[in-house]
Every structure is written in structure tokens, then in C-alpha cells.
Design a protein around this motif. Structure first.
Motif, PDB file in Angstrom:
ATOM      1  N   ARG A 219       0.813  -1.219   0.000  1.00  0.00           N
ATOM      2  CA  ARG A 219       0.000   0.000   0.000  1.00  0.00           C
ATOM      3  C   ARG A 219       0.840   1.259   0.000  1.00  0.00           C
ATOM      4  O   ARG A 219       0.654   2.129  -0.847  1.00  0.00           O
ATOM      5  CB  ARG A 219      -0.983   0.020   1.177  1.00  0.00           C
ATOM      6  N   ASP A 220       1.782   1.399   0.932  1.00  0.00           N
ATOM      7  CA  ASP A 220       2.547   2.646   0.977  1.00  0.00           C
ATOM      8  C   ASP A 220       3.996   2.471   0.558  1.00  0.00           C
ATOM      9  O   ASP A 220       4.717   3.448   0.409  1.00  0.00           O
ATOM     10  CB  ASP A 220       2.482   3.272   2.367  1.00  0.00           C
ATOM     11  N   TRP A 252       0.288  -5.012   9.161  1.00  0.00           N
ATOM     12  CA  TRP A 252       0.604  -4.760   7.762  1.00  0.00           C
ATOM     13  C   TRP A 252       1.115  -6.033   7.103  1.00  0.00           C
ATOM     14  O   TRP A 252       1.589  -6.945   7.774  1.00  0.00           O
ATOM     15  CB  TRP A 252       1.666  -3.664   7.635  1.00  0.00           C
TER      16      TRP A 252
END
Length: 352
Positions: A219-220, A252
Motif C-alpha cells: 500500500r505505501d 501490515w
């Protein structure tokens, strides 16, 4: 001596996406031309009809098994299987096998190790007692559609990664199409211990650069360096659970790259590695005293990933006094897939 190509020999890691797409397009175009050329009859073979094998199969892109019905006129003086591509040729003897319960067969087992990238013709050559030679092509074996199984019909070579398949050319002739593997970081096995996770793997078509391994958060894209040691093509990677869990609060998912290549179990015929290799969540006690709850697993595509979260603070006793009475608010459990939500819950009502 200088090499000419799209990728500089001094640049580690895989080529850029544009170069990979260009190479893939060039390869597919070349395969189409080679399949068309392999299906055309040549010379004396032009008038010979194609043979329909009783059995024609591949095993792990390394072994070709062929069985043909022996001619009714008697066994030939010599029979062999030719696997050719241009001027390159490999020959394998066809052995006559007689069976009491069925017709005689001509069988061959061909080893396809180190088969070059491209399309290879299959030809059966027979010589009779008078010295006449006949060369005939093969058609793909007419077999019913295979049932839905957890494995694919073709598997790559587990060592080189080359994928060999039996395909039908435009003229109906059976040919072998060999496709070499792209550079890969192949996971062999991983060991979850009490203080961490160790991954063992090997590089296919690539070289290991010192310290070039990292965990990448989804995601990041947060990157954490990972400790890796290698000897030849083999490598050992230590999953940096402490740095991954300390990169931010919450739970995560992290992917891994070794020498710039995504890490996973790629050279396999398993359709869904996530379902074939289920793994549980574990709690790891790190050397610095932290507790991390992690899940090392494979995705549906075969990539290796680790889901982790620091639960050190969640396991400590609260500093204030404890009360054993009921409360009017509770949080979600720590192992909730989306992490603590802090939603309020109404106390259960008593019923008479």
C-alpha cells in the motif's frame, strides 16, 4: 570486451518494465514464426501422413514419454525419435515392447535437460530391412480434457526454470515449445522459530549482490532492509520482524525482494499455493524483548509475504488498579484482521 544489449552488465537487478515488455513481444513473435515453420512438411516427409501416438506426455519439463503402435508388417530394423530445431538435433532410440494383453508398442523416454529456448520438431525415423528410411511427424495425443486438479498440466524445470510444453503447430503437428525462465528469486523453504523467521532460497538466472534484500510494505511502499547471506546461487534471508513491526502501528503485509527480484515459490505446477501450503499465525519473542505476532504465507500467485504486528504493549498488565466488575465498553481483540477498532459494545442484557 563489451556486451551489447538492452541492459548494462554493470546494472544489478531485473531490466525496466519497458525492456521486459519488448523482450516478451519479441519472443512471442519468434515463437509464432517457429511454430509455423515447424508445422510445414519438408522434402520426403511431405507425402507421409502424421502418426498418432498412443501416449505423449511431459514430466517437469525434463522428460518426454512417447509410445507408438508398432507397424503391422513387423518391427523395423531401427526406429528412433528425433527432436530437432534448425541444425540442432537430438536422437533417442525407440524400443519395441511386446505385451500379451495388447499390441506391440514402440516406446522412448527422452531427456530434455538444457533444451534451448524455441520450438522443436518431433519426428519418428524408421529403417526397414531393405534400408528404406521413413520420417514422419507426430500429432498431439487425443486425450480427454483433464479434470480440474490442484496442479497445472505442465510444470517448469525445478532447477533451470525452463518451461517445456507440447503444442500443436498450424499444420497439426506436435512440437515442443521451450521457454526459458526470467530471473527469479525462488523460495525453497522457510523456518519459523521462536525468535524469528529464516528463509532459504536460490536465485535463477541472477546473481546475489551483498546486502541486496529488503522487505516492502504493501500500500505505501515503506522499505526495510533485510539481512541476507549467499553462497553461489543459494541464499539465506532473515526476516526483519522487529524493523517491520516497528515501522508503524497496526497490522501490515510485507513482500520481499532479493537482488531486486520478488521472492516466492514460482517454479511449481501448483495452481493456488496459498491453499496448498496453509500456515498459522505465530508469536515470536525477539531478542530485544518485543513480541510480534506474524503470519508467513504464500499468496495465490506464489509470492512469499509476512503479515505482522507488534503486540508487546497488548500483553503488558495495565498500570492502574484492576476491577473485576462488568464494564460498559470493550475493544476489539488484538488479533482482529483489521486491528483494534475501539468500537463500543452494549453490555449484555439479563433475561429472566
Amino acid at each position: 570486451m563489451h556486451r551489447i544489449g538492452f541492459l548494462s552488465p554493470h546494472r544489478p537487478g531485473p531490466p525496466p518494465p519497458l525492456v521486459r515488455r519488448l523482450r516478451a513481444t519479441t519472443r512471442s513473435t519468434r515463437f509464432r514464426f517457429e511454430r509455423a515453420a515447424a508445422g510445414r512438411a519438408r522434402g520426403a516427409v511431405r507425402a507421409e501422413p502424421l502418426l498418432t501416438p498412443v501416449h505423449l506426455s511431459l514430466r517437469d519439463s525434463r522428460t518426454l514419454n512417447v509410445a507408438l503402435a508398432a507397424p503391422d508388417a513387423g518391427s523395423p530394423e531401427r526406429a528412433r525419435l528425433l527432436i530437432s530445431r534448425g541444425a540442432r538435433r537430438r536422437t533417442f532410440p525407440l524400443v519395441l515392447e511386446r505385451h500379451a494383453a495388447g499390441p506391440a508398442l514402440l516406446t522412448a523416454t527422452a531427456t530434455l535437460r538444457d533444451l534451448r529456448d524455441g520450438v522443436w520438431r518431433l519426428t519418428v525415423e524408421t529403417r526397414d530391412a531393405e534400408g528404406r528410411v521413413r520420417r514422419r511427424g507426430l500429432t498431439p495425443a487425443e486425450e480427454p480434457a483433464p479434470p480440474a486438479t490442484p496442479t497445472l498440466p505442465y510444470a517448469p524445470d525445478p532447477l533451470s526454470g525452463t518451461l517445456v510444453r507440447i503444442v500443436r503447430s498450424r499444420g497439426g503437428r506436435a512440437v515442443l515449445q521451450a521457454t526459458r525462465s526470467r530471473p527469479r528469486a525462488e523460495l525453497a523453504w522457510f523456518e519459523p522459530r521462536g525468535d524469528g523467521i529464516t528463509v532459504h532460497g536460490r536465485l535463477v538466472g541472477a546473481a546475489l549482490s551483498t546486502g541486496r534484500a529488503q522487505a516492502v510494505r504493501r500500500r505505501d511502499g515503506v522499505v526495510v532492509p533485510a539481512e541476507v547471506a549467499g553462497r553461489g546461487a543459494a541464499f539465506t534471508l532473515r526476516v526483519p520482524l522487529g524493523a517491520m513491526a516497528g515501522a508503524g502501528p497496526g497490522q501490515w503485509v510485507w513482500d520481499f525482494r532479493v537482488a531486486g527480484l520478488p521472492l516466492g515459490r514460482w517454479l511449481t505446477d501448483v495452481r493456488d499455493p496459498s491453499a496448498a501450503y496453509p500456515t498459522p499465525f505465530r508469536v515470536f519473542a525477539l531478542p530485544d524483548g518485543a513480541l510480534v505476532r506474524a503470519h508467513a504465507h504464500f499468496t495465490g500467485t506464489g509470492a512469499f509475504a509476512v503479515t505482522c504486528r507488534d503486540i508487546t504493549d497488548l500483553t503488558r498488565e495495565p498500570a492502574g488498579p484492576r476491577t473485576d466488575g462488568p464494564t460498559d465498553r470493550t475493544d476489539e481483540p488484538a488479533d482482529h484482521p483489521d486491528g483494534p477498532t475501539g468500537r463500543t459494545r452494549e453490555p449484555a442484557k439479563e433475561t429472566s
